[in-house]
Design a protein around this motif. Structure first.
Motif, short mmCIF file in Angstrom:
data_model
loop_
_atom_site.label_atom_id
_atom_site.label_comp_id
_atom_site.label_asym_id
_atom_site.label_seq_id
_atom_site.Cartn_x
_atom_site.Cartn_y
_atom_site.Cartn_z
N VAL A 1 -37.83 -29.17 -23.09
CA VAL A 1 -38.61 -30.30 -23.60
C VAL A 1 -38.55 -30.21 -25.12
O VAL A 1 -39.15 -29.32 -25.73
N ASN A 2 -37.76 -31.09 -25.73
CA ASN A 2 -37.52 -31.07 -27.16
C ASN A 2 -38.62 -31.79 -27.93
O ASN A 2 -39.09 -32.85 -27.51
N VAL A 3 -38.99 -31.21 -29.07
CA VAL A 3 -39.98 -31.81 -29.97
C VAL A 3 -39.34 -31.84 -31.36
O VAL A 3 -39.07 -30.78 -31.95
N ALA A 4 -39.10 -33.04 -31.87
CA ALA A 4 -38.52 -33.19 -33.20
C ALA A 4 -39.60 -33.01 -34.25
O ALA A 4 -40.76 -33.37 -34.03
N ALA A 5 -39.21 -32.47 -35.40
CA ALA A 5 -40.13 -32.35 -36.53
C ALA A 5 -40.72 -33.73 -36.81
O ALA A 5 -39.99 -34.72 -36.86
N GLY A 6 -42.02 -33.81 -36.93
CA GLY A 6 -42.68 -35.08 -37.21
C GLY A 6 -43.08 -35.87 -35.97
O GLY A 6 -43.78 -36.86 -36.08
N ASP A 7 -42.61 -35.46 -34.76
CA ASP A 7 -43.01 -36.17 -33.54
C ASP A 7 -44.51 -36.07 -33.29
O ASP A 7 -45.12 -36.99 -32.77
N ILE A 8 -45.07 -34.93 -33.60
CA ILE A 8 -46.51 -34.74 -33.48
C ILE A 8 -47.03 -34.22 -34.82
O ILE A 8 -46.31 -33.56 -35.55
N THR A 9 -48.25 -34.52 -35.14
CA THR A 9 -48.84 -34.05 -36.39
C THR A 9 -49.91 -33.03 -36.04
O THR A 9 -50.99 -33.37 -35.57
N VAL A 10 -49.56 -31.77 -36.23
CA VAL A 10 -50.50 -30.69 -35.92
C VAL A 10 -51.10 -30.17 -37.21
O VAL A 10 -50.42 -30.11 -38.24
N PRO A 11 -52.37 -29.81 -37.20
CA PRO A 11 -52.94 -29.17 -38.39
C PRO A 11 -52.35 -27.77 -38.52
O PRO A 11 -52.32 -27.01 -37.56
N ALA A 12 -51.82 -27.48 -39.69
CA ALA A 12 -51.10 -26.21 -39.88
C ALA A 12 -51.98 -25.07 -40.35
O ALA A 12 -51.49 -24.01 -40.65
N ALA A 13 -53.27 -25.28 -40.42
CA ALA A 13 -54.17 -24.26 -40.96
C ALA A 13 -54.54 -23.21 -39.92
O ALA A 13 -55.71 -23.00 -39.62
N GLY A 14 -53.56 -22.58 -39.33
CA GLY A 14 -53.81 -21.48 -38.42
C GLY A 14 -54.43 -21.88 -37.10
O GLY A 14 -55.09 -21.07 -36.45
N ARG A 15 -54.22 -23.12 -36.66
CA ARG A 15 -54.74 -23.55 -35.35
C ARG A 15 -53.85 -22.99 -34.26
O ARG A 15 -52.64 -23.11 -34.30
N LEU A 16 -54.47 -22.40 -33.27
CA LEU A 16 -53.75 -21.85 -32.13
C LEU A 16 -53.73 -22.88 -31.02
O LEU A 16 -54.75 -23.51 -30.71
N PHE A 17 -52.55 -23.08 -30.43
CA PHE A 17 -52.38 -24.02 -29.33
C PHE A 17 -51.80 -23.29 -28.13
O PHE A 17 -51.01 -22.36 -28.26
N SER A 18 -52.20 -23.74 -26.95
CA SER A 18 -51.61 -23.26 -25.71
C SER A 18 -50.64 -24.31 -25.20
O SER A 18 -50.95 -25.51 -25.22
N VAL A 19 -49.46 -23.87 -24.79
CA VAL A 19 -48.50 -24.77 -24.16
C VAL A 19 -48.85 -24.82 -22.68
O VAL A 19 -48.78 -23.81 -21.99
N VAL A 20 -49.26 -25.99 -22.22
CA VAL A 20 -49.69 -26.16 -20.83
C VAL A 20 -48.56 -26.84 -20.06
O VAL A 20 -48.15 -27.94 -20.41
N VAL A 21 -48.06 -26.16 -19.04
CA VAL A 21 -47.00 -26.69 -18.20
C VAL A 21 -47.57 -26.97 -16.82
O VAL A 21 -48.21 -26.10 -16.22
N VAL A 22 -47.38 -28.20 -16.34
CA VAL A 22 -47.82 -28.57 -15.00
C VAL A 22 -46.60 -29.04 -14.22
O VAL A 22 -45.87 -29.92 -14.67
N LEU A 23 -46.37 -28.44 -13.08
CA LEU A 23 -45.25 -28.78 -12.21
C LEU A 23 -45.82 -29.18 -10.86
O LEU A 23 -46.47 -28.37 -10.20
N THR A 24 -45.62 -30.44 -10.48
CA THR A 24 -46.16 -30.90 -9.20
C THR A 24 -45.02 -31.35 -8.29
O THR A 24 -43.97 -31.78 -8.75
N TYR A 25 -45.27 -31.26 -7.01
CA TYR A 25 -44.31 -31.69 -5.99
C TYR A 25 -44.57 -33.14 -5.64
O TYR A 25 -45.73 -33.57 -5.51
N ARG A 26 -43.49 -33.91 -5.52
CA ARG A 26 -43.56 -35.31 -5.09
C ARG A 26 -42.72 -35.45 -3.83
O ARG A 26 -41.60 -34.95 -3.77
N THR A 27 -43.26 -36.11 -2.83
CA THR A 27 -42.58 -36.26 -1.55
C THR A 27 -41.38 -37.20 -1.69
O THR A 27 -41.36 -38.07 -2.56
N PRO A 28 -40.35 -37.03 -0.84
CA PRO A 28 -39.16 -37.87 -0.94
C PRO A 28 -39.43 -39.30 -0.46
O PRO A 28 -40.41 -39.56 0.23
N GLY A 29 -38.53 -40.20 -0.84
CA GLY A 29 -38.59 -41.57 -0.34
C GLY A 29 -39.52 -42.45 -1.11
O GLY A 29 -40.01 -42.11 -2.17
N GLY A 30 -39.75 -43.63 -0.56
CA GLY A 30 -40.66 -44.58 -1.16
C GLY A 30 -40.03 -45.54 -2.13
O GLY A 30 -40.60 -46.55 -2.46
#
Length: 153
Positions: A100-129
């Motif tokens: 998952v690529n993030v280009a410089a400037g795509d998001i504006t994060v405060p750079a003053a030592g803020r800690l962030f957690s990378v949250v990954v969610v993987l869900t199953y989707r049923t076939p068809g439909g």
């Protein structure tokens, strides 16, 4: 990283992990320059005797959530086709990975030592439909709150 399925772990299991890299970097990073391109490398593996029989899709979602007060960031487009990955029934183990690529400037994060957690969610989707990413949510999901990253100017 918790993963839940409708099967016993020896019948079907999912192992999920994520790492953060600066573009061009060879090792995982936990401190990223705000003007640097970076990406989250997500990988997971399915194992167990039911692996060859399960059909459907994985839907990947990646977010950046602050530790403490403040707003989070959605790093994936919730309807982007590249984040809807067909299950690959086959001999176990079956590996998957997405950057998952993030280009410089795509998001504006405060750079003053803020800690962030990378949250990954993987869900199953049923076939068809005939709709985006299968016909609907199924009884399997994984999530991870690692790694953590800091940003600086």
């Amino acid at each position: 990283m918790p993963c839940e399925t409708i099967f016993a772990s020896d019948v079907f299991r999912v192992d999920l992990s994520a790492q953060v890299f600066e573009q061009g970097g060879n090792t995982p990073q936990s401190i990223i320059r705000t003007d640097q391109n970076w990406f989250v490398h997500v990988q997971w593996t399915t194992r167990g005797e039911a692996t060859p029989m399960i059909d459907g899709f994985w839907h990947l979602h990646v977010m950046l959530e602050p530790i403490g007060p403040g707003d989070g960031f959605d790093l994936t487009d919730p309807v982007a086709a590249q984040h809807c990955i067909p299950l690959t029934p086959g001999d176990e183990p079956v590996p998957y990975h997405v950057d998952v690529n993030v280009a410089a400037g795509d998001i504006t994060v405060p750079a003053a030592g803020r800690l962030f957690s990378v949250v990954v969610v993987l869900t199953y989707r049923t076939p068809g439909g005939g709709t985006f990413c299968g016909s609907g949510p199924g009884p399997m999901a994984c999530w991870s709150l690692e790694p953590h990253v800091l940003f600086y100017n």
